[in-house]
Motif scaffolding. Structure first.
Motif, PDB file in Angstrom:
ATOM      1  N   GLY A 232      10.909  -6.376   8.976  1.00  0.00           N
ATOM      2  CA  GLY A 232       9.344  -6.879   8.402  1.00  0.00           C
ATOM      3  C   GLY A 232       8.366  -6.237   8.990  1.00  0.00           C
TER       4      GLY A 232
ATOM      5  N   GLN B 126       1.196  -8.801   5.416  1.00  0.00           N
ATOM      6  CA  GLN B 126       0.417  -7.433   6.180  1.00  0.00           C
ATOM      7  C   GLN B 126      -0.216  -6.765   5.530  1.00  0.00           C
TER       8      GLN B 126
ATOM      9  N   VAL C 211       6.765  -2.161  14.515  1.00  0.00           N
ATOM     10  CA  VAL C 211       7.263  -2.045  13.459  1.00  0.00           C
ATOM     11  C   VAL C 211       7.539  -1.009  13.017  1.00  0.00           C
TER      12      VAL C 211
ATOM     13  N   ASN D  95      11.494   0.952  12.775  1.00  0.00           N
ATOM     14  CA  ASN D  95      12.466   1.684  11.769  1.00  0.00           C
ATOM     15  C   ASN D  95      11.247   3.251  11.716  1.00  0.00           C
TER      16      ASN D  95
ATOM     17  N   SER E  48      13.494   1.966   2.266  1.00  0.00           N
ATOM     18  CA  SER E  48      13.547   1.000   1.091  1.00  0.00           C
ATOM     19  C   SER E  48      12.739   1.786   0.305  1.00  0.00           C
TER      20      SER E  48
ATOM     21  N   SER F 292       2.381  -2.155   7.262  1.00  0.00           N
ATOM     22  CA  SER F 292       2.901  -1.493   8.279  1.00  0.00           C
ATOM     23  C   SER F 292       4.185  -1.111   7.828  1.00  0.00           C
ATOM     24  N   TYR F 293       4.764  -1.564   7.543  1.00  0.00           N
ATOM     25  CA  TYR F 293       6.449  -1.264   6.864  1.00  0.00           C
ATOM     26  C   TYR F 293       6.649  -0.698   5.436  1.00  0.00           C
TER      27      TYR F 293
ATOM     28  N   SER G 292       6.414   2.119   7.873  1.00  0.00           N
ATOM     29  CA  SER G 292       6.755   2.603   8.363  1.00  0.00           C
ATOM     30  C   SER G 292       8.672   3.224   7.223  1.00  0.00           C
ATOM     31  N   LYS G 293       8.646   2.982   6.875  1.00  0.00           N
ATOM     32  CA  LYS G 293       9.631   3.811   5.939  1.00  0.00           C
ATOM     33  C   LYS G 293       9.180   4.788   5.472  1.00  0.00           C
TER      34      LYS G 293
END
Length: 245
Positions: free
Chosen positions: A90, A95, A108, A112, A140, A162-163, A166-167
């Motif tokens: 994560g 973030q 990340v 990921n 996610s 950032s999460y 990335s996903k």
């Protein structure tokens, strides 16, 4: 017996995915960055009577580790039927788009996104020998750009930058990879396991690890007429099970 490699499988959803696939007769290579933790996970599964499993040391952030894992697995098998890119992080929270340090973004994305690409490219040659090769990228619901732009979405205000990015990138890679392999027997899909109670979110999610893993397993065991290039999410789209990108 079909074979499967699961990254980040020494605990949580990855571990439960291994357990469920063992129950369906798969031989599981349980990927773990820390081989001692991987061996502990294997011991736990064997204590449950699930013997067709062994640990593989693989750090998706380290291209040398990925290469060593590929070499090690190549000495054991000639065909890999399923690859589950489960390892993910994560990143440090909170973030925000203007205040999150760029090092967090890089960290990340390294796991990921880039890690998934490196692992997929490293092991795809083993998969080409399978009659029904399956790649599952564990994503996610927060990777849906369409829903992030919808104020009515239940997670609209949840935007760890950032999460999310990335996903979303992982989802894009899934689309183009599935397109690239559209004339083959590969089935390549992204799966949102749902907001699940894990160490990842300090056990704040309402979902169970068992249900989350079952979603991953469903995509990993698709038949020859199953879909490819889809974003499965019972959480985002409970009626159809398919999330908008």
């Amino acid at each position: 017996m079909k074979t499967v490699l699961i990254t980040g499988a020494n605990k949580s959803i990855g571990f439960e995915t291994a357990r469920q696939l063992l129950g369906q007769g798969y031989y599981v290579y349980l990927g773990s960055r820390d081989i001692e933790k991987g061996e502990q996970a294997v011991s736990q599964l064997r204590a449950e009577g699930l013997s067709e499993v062994e640990a593989i040391e693989i750090d998706v952030n380290d291209i040398a580790s990925v290469g060593a894992a590929r070499e090690a697995l190549g000495h054991k098998i000639k065909v890999l039927d399923v690859l589950i890119n489960n390892a993910g992080i994560g990143g440090a929270m909170p973030q925000t788009p203007l205040e999150t340090d760029i090092t967090v973004f890089r960290e990340v994305f390294e796991t990921n996104f880039f890690g998934v690409i490196e692992v997929t490219q490293a092991f795809v040659d083993l998969m080409k020998g399978s009659e029904e090769p399956r790649i599952v990228n564990v994503t996610s619901g927060l990777g849906s750009m369409a829903l992030h732009n919808d104020p009515a979405w239940k997670y609209y205000a949840v935007k760890p930058t950032s999460y999310v990015a990335s996903k979303a990138a992982l989802n894009a890679y899934t689309i183009v990879l599935a397109y690239d392999q559209r004339f083959t027997s590969f089935k390549i899909n992204a799966v949102d396991p749902g907001y699940t109670a894990t160490d990842f979110n300090h056990h704040s999610g309402p979902g169970t690890i068992e249900d989350a893993a079952a979603r991953v397993v469903k995509a990993a065991t698709l038949g020859k007429d199953g879909p490819t290039g889809q974003f499965f999410s019972d959480d985002n789209s409970p009626e159809t099970g398919v999330s908008p990108w």
